[in-house]
Motif scaffolding. Structure first.
Motif, PDB file in Angstrom:
ATOM      1  N   MET A 129      -0.888  -1.957  -4.074  1.00  0.00           N
ATOM      2  CA  MET A 129      -2.344  -2.003  -3.904  1.00  0.00           C
ATOM      3  C   MET A 129      -2.724  -0.726  -3.175  1.00  0.00           C
ATOM      4  O   MET A 129      -2.313  -0.534  -2.028  1.00  0.00           O
ATOM      5  N   ASP A 134       0.871  -1.179   0.000  1.00  0.00           N
ATOM      6  CA  ASP A 134       0.000   0.000   0.000  1.00  0.00           C
ATOM      7  C   ASP A 134       0.909   1.230   0.000  1.00  0.00           C
ATOM      8  O   ASP A 134       2.093   1.144   0.348  1.00  0.00           O
ATOM      9  N   LYS A 177      -7.537  -0.188  -5.166  1.00  0.00           N
ATOM     10  CA  LYS A 177      -8.418  -0.665  -4.108  1.00  0.00           C
ATOM     11  C   LYS A 177      -9.687   0.174  -4.154  1.00  0.00           C
ATOM     12  O   LYS A 177      -9.616   1.344  -4.511  1.00  0.00           O
ATOM     13  N   PRO A 178     -10.835  -0.370  -3.805  1.00  0.00           N
ATOM     14  CA  PRO A 178     -11.001  -1.721  -3.291  1.00  0.00           C
ATOM     15  C   PRO A 178     -10.859  -2.769  -4.398  1.00  0.00           C
ATOM     16  O   PRO A 178     -11.222  -2.513  -5.545  1.00  0.00           O
TER      17      PRO A 178
END
Length: 140
Positions: free
Chosen positions: A78, A51, A98-99
């Motif tokens: 992500m 992330d 994301k999501p």
């Protein structure tokens, strides 16, 4: 079985990813919520899901770059903010917005495994590949 590092500071999201990794027969090497803990696990990692915005700020891009370029880890980002990556991070594969559904995650993990072992594979539809990821020829 590949060793997968999950770099995510939202514990519920991280444990959901960890469940999918385990269910696919891979070994989750851990969940890291910041740069220090992510890099501490680098030696034992084949693939990392990273992330961008973590406990210590927007350090995800730096983590991904270090994991890929210094440790040879196959890195997929992500994030809910894929535009923060611009054209991408040299040495990394791409970004999954994301999501993401469980199916998206499974598809991306399978693609990352193929990239890790330099096999040709078709990228999942949801994955935005970076053009200079080192193995760009495999994505065509």
């Amino acid at each position: 079985m590949y060793r997968i590092l999950i770099v995510e500071d939202e514990i519920i999201v991280a444990t959901e990813i960890e469940y999918v990794v385990t269910d696919m027969g891979h070994d989750p090497v851990g969940i890291a919520a910041d740069q220090k803990s992510a890099l501490a696990k680098a030696q034992n990692t084949d693939i990392a899901l990273v992330d961008l915005n973590l406990r210590d700020g927007p350090t995800g891009a730096t983590i991904g770059k270090i994991l890929a370029q210094t440790h040879g880890v196959t890195v997929v980002f992500m994030t809910a903010n894929p535009t923060q990556l611009g054209d991408g991070v040299p040495g990394t594969v791409g970004v999954l917005p994301k999501p993401a559904t469980e199916r998206d995650l499974r598809d991306v993990l399978n693609f990352a495994v193929a990239r890790h072992v330099a096999e040709e594979a078709k990228p999942p539809k949801k994955l935005k590949l970076f053009t200079f990821s080192g193995n760009a020829g495999l994505a065509s």
